[in-house]
Design a protein around this motif. Structure first.
Motif, PDB file in Angstrom:
ATOM      1  N   ARG A 105       0.887  -1.160   0.000  1.00 50.27           N
ATOM      2  CA  ARG A 105       0.000   0.000   0.000  1.00 50.27           C
ATOM      3  C   ARG A 105       0.927   1.213   0.000  1.00 50.27           C
ATOM      4  NH1 ARG A 105      -2.943  -3.625   4.021  1.00 50.27           N
ATOM      5  NH2 ARG A 105      -4.774  -4.334   2.892  1.00 50.27           N
TER       6      ARG A 105
ATOM      7  N   THR B  42      -9.382  -9.535  -3.635  1.00 50.34           N
ATOM      8  CA  THR B  42      -9.435  -9.306  -2.190  1.00 50.34           C
ATOM      9  C   THR B  42     -10.238 -10.421  -1.543  1.00 50.34           C
ATOM     10  OG1 THR B  42     -10.407  -7.952  -0.426  1.00 50.34           O
ATOM     11  CG2 THR B  42     -11.331  -7.634  -2.604  1.00 50.34           C
ATOM     12  N   ILE B  43      -9.773 -10.879  -0.389  1.00 52.10           N
ATOM     13  CA  ILE B  43     -10.534 -11.935   0.295  1.00 52.10           C
ATOM     14  C   ILE B  43     -11.846 -11.393   0.851  1.00 52.10           C
ATOM     15  CG2 ILE B  43      -8.474 -13.265   0.912  1.00 52.10           C
ATOM     16  CD1 ILE B  43      -8.951 -12.241   3.850  1.00 52.10           C
ATOM     17  N   ASP B  44     -11.970 -10.061   0.969  1.00 47.58           N
ATOM     18  CA  ASP B  44     -13.143  -9.474   1.638  1.00 47.58           C
ATOM     19  C   ASP B  44     -14.438  -9.600   0.827  1.00 47.58           C
ATOM     20  OD1 ASP B  44     -11.333  -8.733   3.583  1.00 47.58           O
ATOM     21  OD2 ASP B  44     -11.105  -6.694   2.822  1.00 47.58           O
TER      22      ASP B  44
ATOM     23  N   MET C 273     -11.606 -12.302   9.200  1.00 44.98           N
ATOM     24  CA  MET C 273     -11.307 -11.014   8.545  1.00 44.98           C
ATOM     25  C   MET C 273     -12.514 -10.495   7.759  1.00 44.98           C
ATOM     26  SD  MET C 273      -7.422 -11.169   7.159  1.00 44.98           S
ATOM     27  CE  MET C 273      -6.078 -10.670   8.224  1.00 44.98           C
ATOM     28  N   GLY C 274     -12.296  -9.439   6.992  1.00 44.00           N
ATOM     29  CA  GLY C 274     -13.377  -8.852   6.201  1.00 44.00           C
ATOM     30  C   GLY C 274     -13.364  -7.339   6.246  1.00 44.00           C
ATOM     31  N   ARG C 275     -12.379  -6.791   6.959  1.00 43.44           N
ATOM     32  CA  ARG C 275     -12.287  -5.341   7.150  1.00 43.44           C
ATOM     33  C   ARG C 275     -13.595  -4.810   7.707  1.00 43.44           C
ATOM     34  NH1 ARG C 275      -8.207  -2.121   5.414  1.00 43.44           N
ATOM     35  NH2 ARG C 275      -7.421  -3.698   4.018  1.00 43.44           N
TER      36      ARG C 275
ATOM     37  N   GLU D 247     -14.296  -9.102  11.998  1.00 43.05           N
ATOM     38  CA  GLU D 247     -13.345  -8.209  12.681  1.00 43.05           C
ATOM     39  C   GLU D 247     -13.843  -6.764  12.773  1.00 43.05           C
ATOM     40  OE1 GLU D 247      -9.619  -7.877  10.583  1.00 43.05           O
ATOM     41  OE2 GLU D 247     -10.591  -7.465   8.672  1.00 43.05           O
TER      42      GLU D 247
ATOM     43  N   HIS E 146      -4.296 -13.844   9.533  1.00 43.86           N
ATOM     44  CA  HIS E 146      -3.758 -13.871   8.165  1.00 43.86           C
ATOM     45  C   HIS E 146      -3.677 -15.257   7.539  1.00 43.86           C
ATOM     46  CE1 HIS E 146      -2.819  -9.725   9.145  1.00 43.86           C
ATOM     47  NE2 HIS E 146      -2.667  -9.517   7.849  1.00 43.86           N
TER      48      HIS E 146
ATOM     49  N   ARG F 143      -5.467 -15.363   4.449  1.00 51.56           N
ATOM     50  CA  ARG F 143      -4.961 -14.704   3.242  1.00 51.56           C
ATOM     51  C   ARG F 143      -4.014 -15.581   2.419  1.00 51.56           C
ATOM     52  NH1 ARG F 143      -4.339  -8.880   4.407  1.00 51.56           N
ATOM     53  NH2 ARG F 143      -2.283  -8.941   3.463  1.00 51.56           N
TER      54      ARG F 143
HETATM   55  O1  F6P Z   1      -8.462  -6.465   2.751  1.00 53.98           O
HETATM   56  C1  F6P Z   1      -7.955  -7.715   3.065  1.00 53.98           C
HETATM   57  C2  F6P Z   1      -7.629  -7.812   4.547  1.00 53.98           C
HETATM   58  O2  F6P Z   1      -7.108  -9.098   4.812  1.00 53.98           O
HETATM   59  C3  F6P Z   1      -8.778  -7.483   5.483  1.00 53.98           C
HETATM   60  O3  F6P Z   1      -9.671  -8.556   5.637  1.00 53.98           O
HETATM   61  C4  F6P Z   1      -8.026  -7.115   6.742  1.00 53.98           C
HETATM   62  O4  F6P Z   1      -8.784  -6.228   7.535  1.00 53.98           O
HETATM   63  C5  F6P Z   1      -6.809  -6.420   6.208  1.00 53.98           C
HETATM   64  O5  F6P Z   1      -6.633  -6.848   4.866  1.00 53.98           O
HETATM   65  C6  F6P Z   1      -5.546  -6.698   6.976  1.00 53.98           C
HETATM   66  O6  F6P Z   1      -4.540  -5.902   6.445  1.00 53.98           O
HETATM   67  P1  F6P Z   1      -3.000  -6.078   6.780  1.00 53.98           P
HETATM   68  O7  F6P Z   1      -2.510  -7.300   6.043  1.00 53.98           O
HETATM   69  O8  F6P Z   1      -2.375  -4.833   6.274  1.00 53.98           O
HETATM   70  O9  F6P Z   1      -2.894  -6.279   8.254  1.00 53.98           O
END
Ligand code: F6P
Length: 327
Positions: free
Chosen positions: A77, A131-133, A175-177, A227, A257, A260
């Motif tokens: 990012r 994205t997994i979300d 997860m899921g933001r 989350e 993670h 992911r």
């Molecule tokens: O957007 C994907 C995601 O895995 C979300 O589910 C989670 O909130 C976020 O990224 C975690 O981000 P990072 O890997 O920067 O901790």
């Protein structure tokens, strides 16, 4: 951008990685090569443009990656790219490298950046939802979601084994933001007792009531917590429930993670492969500034401005299914 004709594209992954990104890169590279289009892989998302980390990718450079999690192009990012100056620098790099268009694999932030690059510098991009979300409007599924929910459900199944052996109540955070797509699907598929998601704020009262219905007859209970839900995550929810049901033997598990990573599921490989090929087709057809997705089984293009701005809705029928099946 040199001309309307596409001779050279840059491909990159950006934002949080997701299983199936490699399958998407492979599809883009091979579909482009077949059309005589040169492909450059940009390493580390937008940051790679700013720091000149770019490598040529041919069909054999993407061998044996369809089954691999993560992303061979790395992901990041980029703070600098968020600035106007950063985007001026990125657009200059694209021009210098002779790229006619980009394929961006990522989520919301990735497409916001691509949209700005188009508005400010005319850079043409097609986006792939990675994205997994699964929170992007304009596609039923995003690359990585299916693998992530399978991974989470497998973890919850394991938790169920030990929970049942000890008559325990588990709060499992996924997860899921700020969305509940992962949580809701996992709750139904893993036979959870309750789910907490940001889209549908539930009160602790309702949760306690649902749990008390099963008490005495069930050997274990599992609550899936997204989350981003408003009670503050699995640990906070567990503390609030403990105050109300002091006798409950409670444990908390945050899957994190693990969701992911891992080899992408067949569904994610199929989706990534279809979308990668379709992205190259779309660029050749003169499309840009759009995300390519699958809606009701059909390839669909959605302007970035719509996929970024629009809130994707959960399938609310699943709450009813969950409640019925948790009895
Ligand atoms: O957007 C994907 C995601 O895995 C979300 O589910 C989670 O909130 C976020 O990224 C975690 O981000 P990072 O890997 O920067 O901790």
């Amino acid at each position: 951008m040199s001309s309307e004709v596409i001779r050279h594209i840059g491909v990159f992954t950006s934002g949080g990685d997701s299983p199936g990104m490699n399958a998407a890169i492979r599809a883009v590279v091979r579909a482009a090569a077949l059309q005589g289009i040169q492909v450059s892989g940009i390493i580390g998302g937008y940051d790679g443009l700013l720091t000149g980390r770019v490598r040529t990718l041919g069909p054999r450079d993407v061998s044996n990656i369809v089954q691999r999690g993560g992303t061979i192009l790395r992901s990041a990012r980029s703070e600098e790219f968020r600035t106007i100056e950063g985007r001026v620098k990125a657009a200059a790099a694209i021009r210098e490298l002779g790229m006619d268009a980009l394929v961006a694999i990522g989520g919301d932030g990735t497409f916001t950046g691509a949209n700005l690059l188009f508005k400010e510098h005319g850079v043409r991009t097609i986006g792939l939802p990675g994205t997994i979300d699964n929170d992007l409007a304009g596609t039923d599924y995003s690359i990585g979601y299916d693998t992530a929910i399978n991974t989470a459900v497998e973890a919850i199944d394991r938790i169920r084994d030990t929970a049942s052996s000890h008559d325990r109540l588990f709060f499992v955070e996924v997860m899921g933001r700020d969305t509940g797509f992962i949580a809701l699907a996992c709750a139904v598929a893993a036979g959870a007792e309750f789910v907490l998601v940001p889209e549908r704020p539930e009160h602790i009262d309702e949760l306690v009531e649902a749990l008390s219905k099963g008490s005495g007859t069930k050997s274990s209970s599992i609550v899936v917590v997204a989350e981003g839900e408003e009670e503050g995550g699995a640990y906070d929810v567990s503390r609030k429930v403990k105050e109300r049901i002091p006798n409950a033997d409670i444990r908390v598990s945050v899957i994190g993670h693990i969701q992911r990573g891992g080899s992408p599921s067949v569904q994610d490989r199929l989706l990534a492969s279809r979308l990668g090929v379709a992205a190259v087709d779309a660029l050749i057809a003169g499309e840009h500034d759009k995300m390519i997705g699958v809606v009701n089984g059909q390839i669909t293009l959605t302007p970035f401005t719509q996929s970024i701005g629009k809130v994707k809705s959960l399938n609310t029928d699943l709450f009813r299914v969950l409640a019925i099946l948790a009895t």
